[in-house]
Design a protein around this motif. Structure first.
Motif, short mmCIF file in Angstrom:
data_model
loop_
_atom_site.label_atom_id
_atom_site.label_comp_id
_atom_site.label_asym_id
_atom_site.label_seq_id
_atom_site.Cartn_x
_atom_site.Cartn_y
_atom_site.Cartn_z
N LYS A 466 1.04 -12.39 4.07
CA LYS A 466 2.40 -12.91 3.87
C LYS A 466 2.54 -13.70 2.56
N ALA A 467 1.44 -14.06 1.98
CA ALA A 467 1.49 -14.88 0.76
C ALA A 467 1.43 -14.03 -0.49
N ASN A 468 1.49 -12.70 -0.30
CA ASN A 468 1.34 -11.80 -1.45
C ASN A 468 2.31 -10.62 -1.36
N HIS A 469 2.83 -10.18 -2.51
CA HIS A 469 3.73 -9.00 -2.51
C HIS A 469 2.88 -7.73 -2.50
N LEU A 470 2.29 -7.47 -1.35
CA LEU A 470 1.32 -6.34 -1.28
C LEU A 470 2.00 -4.99 -1.48
N TYR A 471 3.29 -4.88 -1.09
CA TYR A 471 3.94 -3.56 -1.19
C TYR A 471 4.33 -3.24 -2.63
N THR A 472 4.51 -4.31 -3.42
CA THR A 472 4.75 -4.08 -4.86
C THR A 472 3.51 -3.46 -5.49
N ASP A 473 2.35 -3.94 -5.07
CA ASP A 473 1.09 -3.35 -5.56
C ASP A 473 1.06 -1.86 -5.29
N ILE A 474 1.49 -1.47 -4.10
CA ILE A 474 1.43 -0.03 -3.73
C ILE A 474 2.29 0.78 -4.69
N ARG A 475 3.49 0.26 -4.96
CA ARG A 475 4.39 1.00 -5.90
C ARG A 475 3.76 1.09 -7.29
N HIS A 476 3.22 -0.04 -7.72
CA HIS A 476 2.63 -0.06 -9.07
C HIS A 476 1.44 0.87 -9.18
N LEU A 477 0.58 0.85 -8.16
CA LEU A 477 -0.63 1.70 -8.23
C LEU A 477 -0.25 3.17 -8.19
N LYS A 478 0.76 3.50 -7.39
CA LYS A 478 1.18 4.92 -7.33
C LYS A 478 1.69 5.38 -8.70
N SER A 479 2.48 4.52 -9.34
CA SER A 479 3.01 4.89 -10.68
C SER A 479 1.87 5.07 -11.67
N LEU A 480 0.98 4.13 -11.71
CA LEU A 480 -0.13 4.20 -12.68
C LEU A 480 -0.99 5.42 -12.41
N LYS A 481 -1.19 5.75 -11.13
CA LYS A 481 -2.03 6.91 -10.79
C LYS A 481 -1.36 8.21 -11.20
N ASN A 482 -0.02 8.16 -11.25
CA ASN A 482 0.70 9.35 -11.71
C ASN A 482 0.90 9.35 -13.22
N GLY A 483 0.15 8.51 -13.87
CA GLY A 483 0.19 8.49 -15.32
C GLY A 483 1.38 7.76 -15.90
N LYS A 484 2.14 7.05 -15.05
CA LYS A 484 3.31 6.32 -15.57
C LYS A 484 2.93 4.86 -15.87
N ASN A 485 3.59 4.29 -16.86
CA ASN A 485 3.33 2.88 -17.17
C ASN A 485 4.25 2.03 -16.30
N ILE A 486 3.89 0.76 -16.09
CA ILE A 486 4.71 -0.14 -15.25
C ILE A 486 4.92 -1.45 -15.99
N ARG A 487 5.80 -2.26 -15.45
CA ARG A 487 5.92 -3.64 -15.95
C ARG A 487 5.55 -4.56 -14.80
N ARG A 488 4.70 -5.59 -15.13
CA ARG A 488 4.14 -6.42 -14.04
C ARG A 488 3.88 -7.82 -14.60
N ARG A 489 4.16 -8.83 -13.78
CA ARG A 489 3.80 -10.20 -14.22
C ARG A 489 2.31 -10.40 -13.98
N PHE A 490 1.75 -11.43 -14.63
CA PHE A 490 0.33 -11.74 -14.45
C PHE A 490 0.22 -13.16 -13.88
N TYR A 491 -0.84 -13.43 -13.11
CA TYR A 491 -1.10 -14.80 -12.64
C TYR A 491 -2.21 -15.38 -13.50
N ASP A 492 -1.89 -16.50 -14.19
CA ASP A 492 -2.86 -17.11 -15.08
C ASP A 492 -3.63 -18.20 -14.34
N HIS A 493 -4.94 -17.92 -14.05
CA HIS A 493 -5.74 -18.90 -13.30
C HIS A 493 -6.02 -20.15 -14.12
N GLY A 494 -5.78 -20.04 -15.43
CA GLY A 494 -6.00 -21.23 -16.26
C GLY A 494 -4.91 -22.26 -16.00
#
Ligand SMILES: Nc1ncnc2c1ncn2[C@@H]1O[C@H](COP(=O)(O)OP(=O)(O)O)[C@@H](O)[C@H]1O
Ligand SMILES: O=C(COP(=O)(O)O)[C@H](O)[C@H](O)COP(=O)(O)O
Length: 697
Positions: A466-494
């Motif tokens: 519940k603390a993570n947008h896990l379904y967004t990951d699924i969409r992003h991974l499917k796009s990348l696997k199909n050779g498409k580029n995506i736009r995604r935010r990053f989490y900066d541990h610093g």
């Protein structure tokens, strides 16, 4: 590490590159070719190419294209100026003394092609010497008959080698020089540009346009000194050889013609464009395949076989299942056909006799119908052998590449595990293995719902779905696997903050590392390889506390408190994913950790659990002589366990990778293997990846 150039004598590890210099076959071939060059020359070479090149020098560099057209020899030298310069300056200027001198550039081209093939095939010297260097057809073409096709083929191989080494601009220069040596190379340009486009993840137009412009500029610069003369244009770009490509037609309605060769060529281009990626092998196979197809539909000129045999030999060595017999039979058929044609020069090419003997003359005892039948059968046998070679190259080369996941579409690796287990460290090892230009990393932490310090983290842990947008990951991974580029935010541990959205490019290798890669089935089914990292708990605590204190601005007490709060979710949501993994990585300590969380390095051992499909026995046998590492291999109920203690060098790892990776080596060509158990882990990961792809698991 020394920087090495294409023709340097040793590679980066100082290993002798030109291993074939130690082979007797090389020197036998070189001697034979030099001797033949003094004693044999075909009509074209004697009566056209040599006088043409010599005139260029004797006349003080006047245009021989103009002079020879004026004396009525319109096809004296149907080649653009680069061929003239290359032949002339490297020896052809003296070829009126002996035809040996115009063979010097041909011999240099021949040796240059051998060196590049040897580089591309990782020092397969003996096979190359047997099937390329001592090819009876290639020897006949250059050193008896005297065609010049070795020159543009050298430029083509230099250009391909530079392209494979990401030297796009230099590659374009050499391709431009090749086209300016023989215009057939125009056929290669679309495949080169496809290769650049398909392997350019960011699809940046400049990465594509610059090579095109450089190629055109190079070609124009070479041609400019002669372009104002129509004689040059007629001889080079309007000669009878080029027009043969239009002879293969199927008559349609009235004057309409269906042109076979352009149609087949377009089909080849369309096939090549189907690939998500075009590997180095595939590019060379397509080029050789394209030239071969053209030869099927045009009655062959001897020299044109130089456009296919180096590629066939390359392919036969690469695809070690492919027998050399079809290539040898093809060469036999070639010699039979060219021995039977009316203007065969097998005997008349000898310079020191007026022997105008031809087998064709001996056939005149038969009626013309029988003679035509014999010649027709010889040509049919030759073209059938060519067809069979083309079929096998398609079956074993192009079709197989279409099936190979790791080469044809993005290969997605998942790395899962709790916080501090070593996911990012393992991802770094993969980056060293595949090279950052071949690999895109996607981090699960980017999909946390809130930033560090948010109140919600007092109610829920990061480990909860519940603390993570896990379904967004699924969409992003499917796009990348199909050779498409995506736009995604990053989490900066610093900083503990999210960045703005950034472009993430698809790539040959995609690595997702995070807390929940295998938790949702729709997500875990996307992965081609699933790796779960779970060190012994004491070691994880030591690593997590040490890192969070050192790099994430936590206190030891806060990390310990966080770990306690997370224990239930870790069991429920994270550790439960281990059962879905193909490979489980467990580092553990050989001695008790004196002070957990104090940041000191500890002696490690490694346990790797792999599903039983992967046969690791041959690999372990290969490693067994290495005394510095102790490896134990056991089969368990549902998997197999490899335990490793001690040390192994990066050279040992590289030798093992070279021994077992075979035709997937282009993915580890720039690999940086690390010493120790992390290097051992690199070896097992690439071994499992290639094994699974090869055996379709
Ligand atoms: N294979 C390894 N060898 C040595 N140290 C390691 C290894 N894996 C992890 N570590 C140590 O553990 C710490 C946490 O590893 P990290 O890769 O950041 O874990 P994760 O990404 O799973 O949170 C690292 O800072 C490193 O010091
Ligand atoms: O559980 C993890 C996963 O990260 P990793 O697997 O890299 O440990 C981190 O604690 C959270 O992402 C919060 O990160 P931070 O504490 O930096 O806000």
């Amino acid at each position: 590490m020394k920087h090495t150039t294409l023709f340097s004598l040793t590679d980066k590890q100082g290993i002798k590159r030109l291993g074939f210099l130690n082979c007797r076959l090389f020197w036998i071939g070189l001697t034979l070719k030099i001797v033949l060059s003094f004693f044999f020359a075909g009509e074209f070479l004697k009566n056209s190419f040599i006088p043409f090149v010599v005139y260029f020098f004797d006349s003080g560099f006047d245009s021989p294209y103009v002079y020879f057209q004026e004396i009525g020899d319109n096809d004296a030298f149907p080649y653009p100026p680069m061929m003239l310069y290359f032949l002339g300056f490297l020896g052809g200027f003296a070829s009126n003394i002996s035809p040996f001198f115009i063979r010097i550039p041909l011999l240099l081209s021949d040796i240059g092609i051998l060196i590049i093939l040897n580089r591309l095939l990782k020092n397969q010297s003996v096979k190359l010497l047997k099937y390329y260097w001592l090819s009876p057809v290639l020897i006949y073409i250059s050193y008896i008959h005297g065609q010049l096709d070795a020159v543009p083929i050298l430029f083509l191989f230099v250009s391909a080698y530079l392209l494979f080494n990401k030297e796009r601009v230099k590659s374009s220069v050499f391709l431009g020089l090749g086209v300016a040596a023989k215009t057939n190379l125009l056929l290669v340009i679309p495949f080169f540009l496809l290769y650049i486009y398909k392997n350019n993840n960011e699809k940046k137009v400049t990465k594509f346009l610059v090579p095109c412009l450089v190629l055109i500029l190079t070609f124009l610069i070479v041609n400019v000194p002669f372009t104002e003369s129509k004689q040059f244009i007629n001889m080079v770009y309007g000669n009878s050889e080029q027009s043969k490509i239009w002879n293969a037609v199927i008559p349609m309605l009235g004057e309409l013609r269906f042109y076979i060769i352009p149609s087949i060529y377009l089909i080849l281009l369309a096939t090549a464009s189907r690939f998500k990626r075009i590997s180095n092998d595939l590019l060379l196979i397509f080029i050789g395949f394209s030239f071969a197809i053209l030869l099927i539909f045009i009655p062959p000129q001897p020299g044109w076989y130089f456009w296919i045999l180096p590629f066939f030999v390359y392919f036969a060595i690469r695809e070690n299942k492919f027998s050399f017999l079809p290539i040898l039979v093809l060469q036999g058929a070639f010699l039979a056909y060219f021995a039977l044609i009316e203007d065969s020069d097998f005997f008349s090419a000898f310079l020191y006799s007026q022997n105008d003997f031809t087998i064709y003359k001996k056939l005149e005892v038969f009626d013309s119908g029988t003679v035509n039948l014999i010649q027709g059968l010889a040509l049919t046998f030759l073209q059938t052998c060519l067809l069979l070679n083309v079929y096998w190259i398609y079956k074993w080369g192009i079709k197989r590449n279409l099936e190979k996941k790791i080469k044809n579409k993005p290969f997605l690796i998942g790395i899962g595990g709790d916080s501090g287990v070593g996911k990012s460290t393992l991802t770094e090892l993969l980056t060293n293995l595949f090279g950052s230009e071949n690999m895109t990393i996607i981090r699960g932490d980017d999909m946390h719902r809130w930033e560090r310090g948010h109140d919600k983290w007092d109610e829920i842990t990061h480990l909860s779905p519940k603390a993570n947008h896990l379904y967004t990951d699924i969409r992003h991974l499917k796009s990348l696997k199909n050779g498409k580029n995506i736009r995604r935010r990053f989490y900066d541990h610093g900083s503990g903050k999210f960045t703005d959205q950034r472009k993430v490019y698809s790539n040959k290798i995609l690595v997702f590392e995070g807390l929940h890669p295998f938790y949702i089935s729709a997500k875990r089914d996307l992965f081609d390889l699933k790796v779960f990292v779970e060190p012994e708990e004491d070691l994880r605590l030591h690593w997590k506390i040490s890192r969070d204190v050192l790099k994430r601005d936590y206190t030891k007490e806060k990390v310990i408190k966080q770990l306690q709060l997370r224990e239930a979710d870790s069991n429920k949501y994270i550790r439960s994913q281990a059962s879905f993994s193909d490979i489980k990585v467990t580092f553990y300590t050989l001695n008790e950790i004196a002070s957990i969380g104090n940041g000191v390095d500890v002696d490690l051992a490694l346990r790797i659990e792999i599903e039983n499909n992967v046969d690791v026995n041959e690999l372990l046998e290969h490693l067994s002589p290495i005394s510095s590492i102790e490896i134990n291999h056991e089969y368990a109920t549902h998997n197999q366990v490899i335990d490793a203690k001690g040390h192994i060098t990066s050279d040992d790892i590289k030798n093992a990778v070279d021994a077992f990776i075979g035709d997937y080596d282009e993915f580890v060509e720039a690999a940086k293997f690390v010493n120790g158990l992390n290097g051992f882990l690199q070896l097992f990961l690439i071994y499992c990846i290639v094994y699974n792809v090869k055996h379709g698991n």
